[in-house]
Design a protein around this motif. Structure first.
Motif, PDB file in Angstrom:
ATOM      1  N   HIS A 157      44.381  30.356  41.292  1.00 37.28           N
ATOM      2  CA  HIS A 157      44.900  29.904  40.462  1.00 37.28           C
ATOM      3  C   HIS A 157      45.080  30.491  38.388  1.00 37.28           C
ATOM      4  O   HIS A 157      44.926  30.738  38.786  1.00 37.28           O
ATOM      5  CB  HIS A 157      44.812  28.606  39.855  1.00 37.28           C
ATOM      6  N   PHE A 158      43.902  32.019  38.996  1.00 40.15           N
ATOM      7  CA  PHE A 158      44.079  32.362  37.644  1.00 40.15           C
ATOM      8  C   PHE A 158      45.206  33.785  37.541  1.00 40.15           C
ATOM      9  O   PHE A 158      45.546  33.925  38.239  1.00 40.15           O
ATOM     10  CB  PHE A 158      43.034  33.844  38.795  1.00 40.15           C
ATOM     11  N   ASP A 166      42.365  33.093  32.664  1.00 42.63           N
ATOM     12  CA  ASP A 166      41.572  32.160  32.903  1.00 42.63           C
ATOM     13  C   ASP A 166      42.122  31.420  33.646  1.00 42.63           C
ATOM     14  O   ASP A 166      43.203  31.864  34.497  1.00 42.63           O
ATOM     15  CB  ASP A 166      40.337  31.349  32.149  1.00 42.63           C
ATOM     16  N   THR A 167      41.520  30.615  34.494  1.00 43.18           N
ATOM     17  CA  THR A 167      41.588  29.639  35.620  1.00 43.18           C
ATOM     18  C   THR A 167      42.513  28.508  34.865  1.00 43.18           C
ATOM     19  O   THR A 167      41.662  27.872  33.609  1.00 43.18           O
ATOM     20  CB  THR A 167      41.268  29.206  36.278  1.00 43.18           C
ATOM     21  N   LEU A 221      49.350  27.756  35.686  1.00 39.22           N
ATOM     22  CA  LEU A 221      49.641  29.288  36.727  1.00 39.22           C
ATOM     23  C   LEU A 221      50.819  30.064  35.694  1.00 39.22           C
ATOM     24  O   LEU A 221      51.860  29.134  36.345  1.00 39.22           O
ATOM     25  CB  LEU A 221      49.890  29.026  38.126  1.00 39.22           C
ATOM     26  N   PRO A 241      46.523  35.447  44.064  1.00 40.13           N
ATOM     27  CA  PRO A 241      46.357  33.607  43.504  1.00 40.13           C
ATOM     28  C   PRO A 241      46.737  32.805  43.909  1.00 40.13           C
ATOM     29  O   PRO A 241      46.834  31.642  44.185  1.00 40.13           O
ATOM     30  CB  PRO A 241      45.939  34.045  42.187  1.00 40.13           C
ATOM     31  N   GLY A 254      36.313  30.450  37.031  1.00 42.67           N
ATOM     32  CA  GLY A 254      37.062  30.791  36.518  1.00 42.67           C
ATOM     33  C   GLY A 254      37.726  30.583  35.277  1.00 42.67           C
ATOM     34  O   GLY A 254      38.817  30.328  34.308  1.00 42.67           O
ATOM     35  N   HIS A 255      36.677  29.782  33.801  1.00 37.25           N
ATOM     36  CA  HIS A 255      37.569  28.970  32.791  1.00 37.25           C
ATOM     37  C   HIS A 255      36.715  29.622  31.609  1.00 37.25           C
ATOM     38  O   HIS A 255      35.232  30.297  31.817  1.00 37.25           O
ATOM     39  CB  HIS A 255      36.445  27.596  32.578  1.00 37.25           C
TER      40      HIS A 255
END
Length: 481
Positions: free
Chosen positions: A13-14, A22-23, A29, A54, A414-415
């Motif tokens: 979900h990037f 980011d995620t 998304l 993703p 991924g944040h």
């Protein structure tokens, strides 16, 4: 030619199409929106396939198997600053197993073309806006290997990087000529894969215009991708697409206008609303808006089924707003929030922690403003100085960067994390303040009234579903931090 357009695998979900890539903490998304517009332009002349790894949960091997099955002549790989190293590695992996021309697109190309082309996995890099560039490139490669006349690209010739002249940014006439991106979504993607925390689900995202005439120092897209000049599709063309969506994607509950600032031209907005009503359209829509929008225009937007405004408030401190050249004041933010609520529009308020001049005291200013204006949806982001922006240059000149590698802008989930530290404000404190503000706002008993206000209105059940999913994803995020 056969052209394969890839949003490459990275974190699940990037979102490369997000302004802060980011995620998403709340489950957001984005569509691969820029890649999808390129697909719309190219598919008029070539056979294409659009793949969103993703969204589909694909890894590199899944992508490779699909590429070998499709057998493309040209592979287009989307990229963003935080994912650049990963995206190059994906290109190298594919190149080691399948031979075709690999093109990397996205904002990094305008800043790091030479560095990117040092990789054997990348043959060509596009700079800035790239949909029309790709169409010309595909046409040139179909005829021969001579791409010397294609503007807006960089590539290697005899061991040296060749930078062709810049391409002019698209015009309004160009934008009207692009087939509807919603048709691309319907043919190649599953619209139920995509979620915006502020939009009714399912939604689609489209542009009615490109470019932003304002000069916010931190904003990457106008400085690294699409330019400052605001050019727009005709109102008729936009309404034609809304009509097409109503008829062909009846499950869509909302259309979001992804223009940096849909409300730049208030007369155009009012004309749009009037013609929307004349056509008797029903679909709900929302947009990015700017502080300074007047109540009368907001009221006309509400009458034309606008539901929500996403607005960059950024800070509760006037000095910071001046530092970033935002061109607004805290008092104007207050008035905007009052007028939007009076007009019956929901407000998604965007704030950023870590901008030039940020201190513990200015963060408290922002917290107080948030509590005062009470946006129905609150987004708080870490200030990320993307290369190519005035904010990045300021950070470099003053020695505020912890790292100058944009691939380090994300944590291991991924944040966003801060890569800036100031004299009395560390990088960890900036990141912690973002989490603290969001947690304090959404988990406060006072937010219950804001949630109920959203549910007890038109589309209440859809609002409840949106809120429930966002809450679940946000709590999952908090559980991992």
């Amino acid at each position: 030619m056969k052209v394969y357009l890839l949003n490459p695998p990275y974190f699940p979900h990037f979102g490369r199409g997000m302004r802060w890539q980011d995620t998403g903490r709340g489950g957001t998304l984005y569509y691969p929106i820029w890649l999808s517009y390129a697909a719309a332009v190219i598919m008029e002349d070539h056979e294409i396939k659009l793949v969103d790894a993703p969204a589909w949960g694909w890894d590199r091997n899944d992508v490779l198997q699909d590429i070998e099955k499709f057998e493309p002549d040209l592979l287009v790989i989307d990229s963003s600053f935080p994912s650049l190293n990963n995206d190059i590695e994906v290109a190298e992996f594919i190149k080691n197993h399948y031979e075709c021309k690999n093109v990397l697109v996205g904002p990094p190309g305008s800043q790091f073309a030479d560095r990117i082309l040092a990789s054997d996995g990348i043959d060509i890099v596009t700079r800035y806006e790239y949909d029309f560039t790709l169409r010309e490139l595909a046409g040139a490669l179909e005829e021969s290997d001579d791409i010397s006349h294609v503007k807006g690209i960089s590539y290697v010739v005899d061991g040296r990087v060749q930078h062709n002249p810049e391409r002019d940014m698209s015009s309004s006439e160009d934008l009207d000529s692009i087939p509807f991106v919603s048709k691309v979504y319907k043919e190649f993607l599953n619209i139920r894969d995509y979620f915006l925390g502020s939009s009714l689900y399912p939604e689609v995202q489209i542009f009615t215009g490109r470019g932003c005439p304002f000069h916010c120092t931190f904003c990457s897209w106008p400085q690294t991708l699409m330019g400052r000049k605001y050019r727009v599709r005709s109102i008729e063309n936009v309404l034609d697409e809304l009509e097409w969506i109503e008829k062909n994607l009846p499950e869509v509950k909302e259309v979001f206008f992804e223009d940096d600032t849909f409300t730049v031209d208030k007369k155009r907005v009012r004309d749009f609303c009037a013609q929307y009503r004349e056509r008797d359209l029903k679909i709900t829509w929302a947009c990015n808006a700017r502080v300074g929008l007047d109540y009368e225009t907001m009221r006309e937007m509400k009458r034309a089924n606008c539901r929500l405004l996403i607005t960059g408030f950024e800070s509760g401190n006037d000095e910071i707003l001046r530092n970033i050249k935002k061109g607004i004041t805290v008092d104007e933010i207050r008035q905007f929030a009052i007028d939007a609520r009076r007009a019956g529009l929901l407000v998604h308020g965007d704030f950023i922690i870590g901008l030039p001049g940020e201190t513990h005291e200015t963060i408290e200013n922002t917290k107080r403003l948030i509590k005062e204006i009470k946006p129905e949806i609150l987004q708080v982001s870490v200030a990320s100085p993307f290369p190519g922006t005035e904010f990045y240059e300021w950070c470099v000149e003053n020695g505020y960067l912890v790292t100058d590698d944009p691939n380090e802008y994300l944590d291991d989930q991924g944040h966003q994390k801060s890569i800036i530290k100031y004299n009395d404000l560390s990088e960890d404190e900036i990141t912690e303040e973002v989490n603290s503000i969001l947690k304090g706002y959404y988990l406060s008993p006072s937010y219950i009234n804001l949630a109920l206000r959203q549910i007890f209105r038109k589309n209440g059940l859809d609002e409840l579903r949106r809120l429930t999913y966002s809450a679940k994803m946000f709590l999952r995020y908090l559980g991992g931090n």
